[in-house]
Scaffold this active site. Structure first.
Site, mmCIF file in Angstrom:
data_model
loop_
_atom_site.group_PDB
_atom_site.id
_atom_site.type_symbol
_atom_site.label_atom_id
_atom_site.label_comp_id
_atom_site.label_asym_id
_atom_site.label_seq_id
_atom_site.Cartn_x
_atom_site.Cartn_y
_atom_site.Cartn_z
ATOM 1 N N PRO A 14 0.806 -1.234 0.000
ATOM 2 C CA PRO A 14 0.000 0.000 0.000
ATOM 3 C C PRO A 14 0.835 1.278 0.000
ATOM 4 O O PRO A 14 2.053 1.265 0.189
ATOM 5 C CB PRO A 14 -0.809 -0.108 1.303
ATOM 6 C CG PRO A 14 -0.729 -1.539 1.715
ATOM 7 C CD PRO A 14 0.606 -2.023 1.220
ATOM 8 N N GLU A 15 0.131 2.371 -0.175
ATOM 9 C CA GLU A 15 0.715 3.712 -0.120
ATOM 10 C C GLU A 15 1.355 3.946 1.248
ATOM 11 O O GLU A 15 0.769 3.634 2.289
ATOM 12 C CB GLU A 15 -0.387 4.746 -0.374
ATOM 13 C CG GLU A 15 0.063 6.189 -0.317
ATOM 14 C CD GLU A 15 -1.066 7.152 -0.660
ATOM 15 O OE1 GLU A 15 -0.761 8.323 -0.932
ATOM 16 O OE2 GLU A 15 -2.244 6.747 -0.662
#
Length: 330
Positions: free
Chosen positions: A65-66
């Protein structure tokens, strides 16, 4: 032999160059997990465990994920108001800055080794520090353990702009790999958006781009974040105890034909895994080819500036002297 099989056999015999296309399948895994906040070594160690788990299940591409390394600052306020700052907020930013990594650097080398050891292509979301400026960055690695490059988030969203710098066209990469083109055919979409509306955006990108979309979002509970009186969480549930969900995940893998292949998962830390049939890319282009039969270059034109936009540019003394020596028009 059925009638369909007989027709297929006859077609192959009568059509020069006709053959069954080989099916190219790529197994991709999204890691939906929380950062270990304020502890980058433990975050990388946790990442290594998930990478090994995905590889043991046959994954060839692993997507995080970010801001997984360093952490997405959900709920952080850093003591900021219009015209207002405070010491507690400044100290919070100092700790957040300390959790970010330099690219390239020792943490990048660690991640490259994890990719090599597990023989996977890897996309890792990380907070990058360049001096004292932070960037939300995606890092790409080959299965041979090479650091391929990075993408800096071009436009931070909303209040992210108070703490992150802006990316530019110099880090919008496409990597041509044996698995396919990372960035075009295999579109890695690290995000912090766990909403149902985001799912619609991912579906739209997959259909119009004619690409596989792997949207990776963290799953976090309140207990995953450091205690701080200034944090402002919008819990997904009314109960605000340590088990309350703060980031609900929703990681999903979507095909170029708009089919959900895996996910979304809104329940826990997990791996979201799917087998991608790369033939679906060509199948999708028959209906919608945005740079082919569905383009209108007579009306619309897309221009991408790949130059690096530096905030400071130095001109050497020798260049200045040459400029000064040129005759000036009266």
């Amino acid at each position: 032999m059925s009638g369909t099989e007989e027709m297929s056999k006859a077609l192959k015999a009568s059509t020069p160059g006709f053959c069954d296309m080989p099916s190219t399948i790529v197994r991709a895994s999204i890691v939906q997990a929380s950062t270990v906040y304020n502890d980058t070594p433990k975050t990388i160690e946790k990442a290594g465990e998930f990478i090994a788990q995905a590889a043991s299940d046959g994954a060839q591409l692993v997507v995080f994920p970010e801001a997984y390394i360093g952490g997405y600052p959900r709920g952080y306020r850093f003591g900021i108001g219009v015209g207002v700052h405070n010491e507690a907020g400044r100290d919070c930013f100092r700790r957040y800055h300390a959790s970010a990594i330099v690219v390239p650097g020792p943490e990048v080398d660690q991640l490259a080794e994890m990719a090599r050891k597990n023989k996977v292509y890897l996309m890792m979301g990380a907070m990058e520090k360049d001096g004292y400026t932070l960037y939300c960055t995606a890092l790409f690695f080959s299965s041979e353990g090479r650091f391929l490059g990075k993408h800096r988030k071009v436009m931070p969203t909303s209040l992210e702009r108070c703490i992150w710098g802006y990316g530019d066209g110099s880090t919008i990469p496409v990597y041509d790999t044996p698995l396919g083109k990372l960035g075009i055919e295999l579109y890695c979409a690290p995000t912090a958006d766990g909403s149902t509306e985001w799912q619609s955006s991912m579906m739209h990108i997959a259909l119009e781009g004619g690409c596989f979309v792997m949207s990776a979002c963290q799953f976090c509970k309140r207990k995953d974040f450091p205690e701080h009186a200034d944090y402002l969480f919008t819990d997904w549930y009314d109960d605000q105890h340590q088990e309350a969900i703060v980031s609900q995940g929703g990681s999903v893998i979507i095909s170029p034909l708009g089919k959900i292949l895996a996910g979304p998962n809104f329940e826990s830390e997990c791996l979201v895994t799917a087998d991608l049939d790369l033939g679906d890319i060509a199948r999708a282009k028959l209906y919608f080819d945005v740079v082919g039969h569905y383009s209108r270059p007579d009306i619309f034109n897309l221009r991408v500036n790949e130059n690096q936009n530096k905030p400071v540019t130095f001109v050497s003394k020798s260049v200045k002297a040459a400029d000064d020596s040129e005759p000036q028009d009266n």
